[in-house]
Design an enzyme around this catalytic site. Sequence first.
Site, PDB file in Angstrom:
ATOM      1  N   ASP A  22     -10.309  -0.691  -4.258  1.00 23.24           N
ATOM      2  CA  ASP A  22     -11.917  -1.700  -3.571  1.00 23.24           C
ATOM      3  C   ASP A  22     -12.735  -1.989  -4.266  1.00 23.24           C
ATOM      4  OD1 ASP A  22     -12.657  -2.674  -0.577  1.00 23.24           O
ATOM      5  OD2 ASP A  22     -14.146  -1.457  -1.462  1.00 23.24           O
ATOM      6  N   LYS A  71     -13.480  -6.540  -5.624  1.00 26.33           N
ATOM      7  CA  LYS A  71     -14.449  -7.713  -5.130  1.00 26.33           C
ATOM      8  C   LYS A  71     -14.802  -7.725  -6.964  1.00 26.33           C
ATOM      9  CE  LYS A  71     -15.665  -4.862  -1.111  1.00 26.33           C
ATOM     10  NZ  LYS A  71     -16.571  -3.922  -0.704  1.00 26.33           N
TER      11      LYS A  71
END
Lengths: 369, 369
Positions: free
Chosen positions: A223, A227
Amino acid sequence: MSPNPIYLGVVGVGGVGTAFLNQLARFPNPPKLVLLARSSQTLLAPTPAYSPIPAADWATAAATPSVTKTGALPAEEIATYLASAPGRAILVDNTSDINLAKQYPTFLKKGISVVTPNKKGFSDDLSLWKDIFSSAAEGKAHVYHESTVGAGLPVLSTLKDLVATGDEVTRIEGVFSGTLSFLFNTFAPASGSSNAQWSAVVAQAKELGYTEPDPRDDLNGMDVARKLTILARLAGLEVSRPDSFPIESLIPEALASLPSSAEGITEFMTRLPEFDAQMANIKDSAEKEGKVVRYVGSIDVASKAVKVGLQYFDKDSAIAGLKGSDNIISFYTKRYGSNPLIVQGAGAGGDVTAMGVASDLIKVMDRLQ
Amino acid sequence: MSPNPIYLGVVGVGGVGTAFLNQLARFPNPPKLVLLARSSQTLLAPTPAYSPIPAADWATAAATPSVTKTGALPAEEIATYLASAPGRAILVDNTSDINLAKQYPTFLKKGISVVTPNKKGFSDDLSLWKDIFSSAAEGKAHVYHESTVGAGLPVLSTLKDLVATGDEVTRIEGVFSGTLSFLFNTFAPASGSSNAQWSAVVAQAKELGYTEPDPRDDLNGMDVARKLTILARLAGLEVSRPDSFPIESLIPEALASLPSSAEGITEFMTRLPEFDAQMANIKDSAEKEGKVVRYVGSIDVASKAVKVGLQYFDKDSAIAGLKGSDNIISFYTKRYGSNPLIVQGAGAGGDVTAMGVASDLIKVMDRLQ
């Protein structure tokens, strides 16, 4: 300013989707909601009148008599429906579906702008990223995705402003996961001390609902890597994939191959304490330097180095002092000099993520009117 | 997206104005610079061709043969000139002139958008504030003034996003002056210690060019009060004037009436040491509580309390830990809960202030195209 109506399609009514509909319902000048879809069902405003669907929760919308109900529609059909509306249209994608994201170019080429917190498309193959932005230019449509990094925090807008006005971004560094922020702020607080074992902190976070159903989906670092991929691309680096740079996984190797079934998750949580000594060692070795350990992502623009993993920080640094599950993002630039521009606050949660989506939507509407 | 040219007038070529022209010169799709003015002179692109003035420094622009030179023009004439351009026009006001700010309604009613770091107009009488925004609506023009608070930091845009998406801002607190930030970070550092006398720190800041030519213009708190007025109004409070709430001045009363002449400034600096004991007392009394003193502004939205002055902060708080001349702004809102959304970084300086102006200009251009 002008009263040209704008037509809106919204896909996804989970936590973020529901919070978004709630915010949309209070817009003083709302767009016309003409499509609302969840995985198994689609609500449509019947053509040619396009009388809008009320921007309430799914149940209220679905109970509105004027609404046409159908099953799940392929993305192409959604795009065709929105493109045939008698005005500019916007798609809000509140899912985390990579397959819908792969269809953004279809929407954009038809002139349908895209607003989304779905980070999958922007952090996938670089070819998709390029396709999205060239399709937007071709269709004279807009793509806003503030909530893909730091939820409603002004992260991407700030980076875009720095780049657009000619500043030189040299380094971006921060804590990009609310879950990992909570885990390390609790496990190794900068002020006071904690005797909690790593596995107990993970179990606590899981119980509080701060982790994904399978905590390994947070601990694997992907995750954060997604980003970082988005930020690095906006800063001008051609990152080919979200796994094309070093990512330190916090899943012990011995547990990585456990299945992602309920049984696999239970076994993972049961066996995690075997590795507490390992995490305690890391914490102690930081402590010996007067520091604390944190899970961070960083981008060094000049050397094109992107990485995600554990790092030690001075106890009086802003990263060490983070509270709760807050994110922090530091932009080091030529203009800002030695002290970075810092944005900090909650980087996860339905309401603040939906806020990023809603304010993006307002910005796109402002540009289309 | 579309290639409609946009016509730009720029007033002010001081530190911010010069840095702005430098950034403008590198815009990939620049607007047409058709007016450039400083206090005594105006450069105009001759009508009807409006061949743009090169967006370089004043000297280069003034030396361009095609440019028409004239003396200072009244604001009404500038507005008439820009309004007669064959496309949408934008005024960038890089002055700190209240009289030009009072003419914003004239520009806006003619459809000329306004972008500016000049805080005077937005923090003056509430009637001017209302006139500016109703004139913008009337002229379908835009007003962007990010750099009036925190220079290029995303402060006003963040507050506007919170409000527009329906969040409830409960409290805003921060350090809003780079000068006062430097003074207190140096006088009473949160880590380590300093024996410097208050007057010596003020003298040092003056020498480094961190203060206004007359340091009393920083120490009186009015600059901070003007910024608070703008924030409070955006948060929905009807603040009548920038001096309609408590402002703690750091000018000793005995020195307040010294003239603002060079002699007055010299006398002020010479006599300031007489009051060092007073400031040392404040520092010590904070220290006794394990805290440090800082000069902050705060807005409590529910009680409509706006105030500016000294306050004590825990040494491990973000405000206490500020470095150099950084600003910090904390937004406490219903959605963000107990941990505020924080923006931090340099809040003064030509380049970062100009960056706020340049990115505002890009946003207005995006909305006009």
